[in-house]
Design an enzyme around this catalytic site. Structure first.
Site, mmCIF file in Angstrom:
data_model
loop_
_atom_site.group_PDB
_atom_site.id
_atom_site.type_symbol
_atom_site.label_atom_id
_atom_site.label_comp_id
_atom_site.label_asym_id
_atom_site.label_seq_id
_atom_site.Cartn_x
_atom_site.Cartn_y
_atom_site.Cartn_z
ATOM 1 N N GLY A 239 -1.424 1.779 14.964
ATOM 2 C CA GLY A 239 -1.542 0.915 16.131
ATOM 3 C C GLY A 239 -1.554 1.619 17.471
ATOM 4 O O GLY A 239 -1.738 0.972 18.499
ATOM 5 N N TYR A 316 -14.815 -7.971 20.010
ATOM 6 C CA TYR A 316 -13.550 -7.929 20.749
ATOM 7 C C TYR A 316 -13.760 -7.883 22.254
ATOM 8 O O TYR A 316 -12.804 -7.669 22.982
ATOM 9 C CB TYR A 316 -12.753 -6.669 20.388
ATOM 10 N N CYS A 342 -31.132 -10.282 17.447
ATOM 11 C CA CYS A 342 -31.393 -11.587 18.056
ATOM 12 C C CYS A 342 -30.112 -12.372 18.266
ATOM 13 O O CYS A 342 -29.870 -13.388 17.605
ATOM 14 C CB CYS A 342 -32.363 -12.366 17.191
ATOM 15 N N TYR A 371 -13.375 2.047 13.692
ATOM 16 C CA TYR A 371 -13.881 0.674 13.615
ATOM 17 C C TYR A 371 -15.321 0.595 14.127
ATOM 18 O O TYR A 371 -15.716 -0.374 14.764
ATOM 19 C CB TYR A 371 -12.927 -0.296 14.351
HETATM 20 C C1 LIG Z 1 -5.336 -1.141 10.465
HETATM 21 C C2 LIG Z 1 -4.056 -0.625 9.988
HETATM 22 C C3 LIG Z 1 -3.582 0.618 10.427
HETATM 23 C C4 LIG Z 1 -4.299 1.456 11.457
HETATM 24 O O1 LIG Z 1 -4.263 0.871 12.707
HETATM 25 P P1 LIG Z 1 -4.760 1.714 13.986
HETATM 26 O O2 LIG Z 1 -4.600 0.764 15.102
HETATM 27 O O3 LIG Z 1 -6.153 2.106 13.746
HETATM 28 O O4 LIG Z 1 -3.851 2.887 14.107
HETATM 29 C C5 LIG Z 1 -2.400 1.079 9.904
HETATM 30 N N1 LIG Z 1 -1.704 0.361 8.994
HETATM 31 C C6 LIG Z 1 -2.122 -0.846 8.553
HETATM 32 C C7 LIG Z 1 -1.315 -1.571 7.544
HETATM 33 C C8 LIG Z 1 -3.311 -1.372 9.032
HETATM 34 O O5 LIG Z 1 -3.714 -2.560 8.592
#
Ligand SMILES: *Cc1c(COP(=O)(O)O)cnc(C)c1O
Length: 418
Positions: A239, A316, A342, A371
């Protein structure tokens, strides 16, 4: 922070001229810098050296096997969310002891394969899932280790599509139910509930929600200990946010300094699952200008890449810097950079100041390593683009451009239409 830089008005990836790659590979394509990937992994490793966590790269952020291999060669494990990702990791000989498996909807085949191959942890997101894993473990006559994904109910200030740690989301199990599960874990004969897992969202630029969630879990671990319930792992998820535009995300070091004191006190083995932090700024999307269209009201730069190749702006409303691969003049015009698909939502950037470009000029959509390709589709019967990796002055195609034949090879005309 990344290795895409201008040298004499030409954009390079490390020591390789991007226009040279475009000439040989065609456009559009994704381009990854080996050095940036490894630098980002190393930053996390160094920042957390004191507690020596297991770093499992979140494969869903960039599932290219060369990317996984590059990181695995430097000691990273894999955080997977499907049977397909598990098979990729196993094919690359990533040690199963470095694989953790999350997902609210693990399928039976994937569960069976994960048990057979002996992955480190299932990050379990519901009681019915726990029951299925237990049944499969029993069938395989194995005891499997499980971490409960806790939903800590903390709000992370990020896009509502990518926040995952509140009870409004489908992810994880609340604290009270987790406590109940741990108390009656003997009911699951072939499972050892040996860890706790959190992942509160993505592109989180400030440490506060992480710290809040971690503090909650640490308090919870202490409560469990008082009851005599011991666990071994604390998986703090991924995250970590990155810079797309003008964000000021915590650095790996800030992050480490903020949370290590709490993590250390637990004495638990820490697992981390960074995805975007490693891959995001290690990749770009290179696309070619097809047309400059001026409708008298607005100017559009129409490029050969589209939302099916990189959907983050459409999905997003995400911002990606857009740079000319060759800086021609310093005089700039304001344009919307749009694709050929389109849909009005098919754009990479709106009202961007770019030098006046002509047909055939190349643009780099920055910060596209996470992503990006993994979310691409064949919408508008567009073959998936190529992926390329640079290391120093060398480059290699790490995923060939899809061919038209591949696009239709599984389609069939039934007899009743013949
Ligand atoms: C998507 C995800 C991640 C990675 O998230 P990032 O924001 O790319 O670091 C890590 N753990 C889980 C369980 C996820 O679903």
């Amino acid at each position: 922070m990344h290795d895409f830089k201008y040298k004499k008005n030409e954009l390079f990836c490390e020591n390789t001229r991007i226009s040279t790659i475009a000439q040989q590979v065609g456009t559009p394509f994704y381009l990854y810098s080996y050095k940036t990937l490894i630098d980002h992994l190393t930053k996390i490793k160094k920042a957390f050296v004191e507690i020596d966590p297991l770093i499992c790269f979140a494969v869903k952020s960039n599932g290219n096997m060369a990317v996984i291999k590059a990181l695995a060669n430097k000691g990273a494990g894999c955080d997977i969310v499907s049977g397909g990702e598990l098979k990729k990791a196993l094919k690359l000989k990533v040690s199963p002891k470095k694989i953790v498996f999350a997902s609210v909807g693990k399928k039976e085949e994937a569960i069976a394969l994960a048990i057979k191959s002996g992955i480190l942890l299932f990050n379990v997101e519901s009681v019915p899932e726990l029951e299925v894993i237990n049944a499969f473990a029993k069938k395989a006559d194995k005891k499997v280790q499980v971490a409960i994904r806790i939903n800590p109910d903390v709000e992370a200030a990020t896009h509502h599509f990518i926040t995952t740690g509140t009870l409004k989301n489908k992810f994880g199990i609340d604290l009270q139910s987790t406590r109940d599960l741990l108390r009656r874990q003997k009911a699951y004969s072939h499972i050892e509930i040996n860890g706790l897992h959190i992942h509160i969202g993505s592109q989180i630029v400030n440490s506060t929600p992480f710290i809040n969630a971690i503090k909650k879990v640490v308090g919870f671990v202490n409560d469990l200990r008082q009851e005599g319930i011991e666990i071994k792992y604390f998986d703090i998820g991924g995250g970590l946010g990155i810079i797309y535009k003008d964000e000021k995300p915590q650095t790996a070091e800030d992050f480490a300094q903020n949370i290590i004191p709490y993590l250390k006190k637990t004495g638990l083995k820490i697992i981390m699952e960074p995805g975007r932090f490693i891959a995001g700024n290690a990749g770009i999307f290179v696309t070619k200008v097809l047309y400059l269209k001026d409708n008298g009201f607005k100017k559009f730069l129409i490029v050969d890449g589209g939302m099916n190749d990189l959907i983050r702006p459409s999905l997003y409303n995400a911002y990606h810097d857009i740079l000319p691969v060759k800086k021609t003049s310093s005089k700039k015009i304001t344009v919307d950079v749009v694709g050929p698909v389109c849909e009005s939502g098919d754009y990479f950037g709106k009202e961007r100041a770019l030098p006046k470009m002509v047909r055939g000029d190349l643009l780099a959509v920055m910060s596209a390593g996470a992503y990006g390709y993994v979310m691409s589709s064949n919408y508008n019967a567009r073959p998936r683009v190529a992926e390329v990796m640079v290391k120093g002055n060398k480059f290699a195609i790490i995923n060939e451009r899809e061919k038209f034949n591949e696009l239709i090879k599984r389609e069939r005309i039934p007899d009743f239409l013949k």
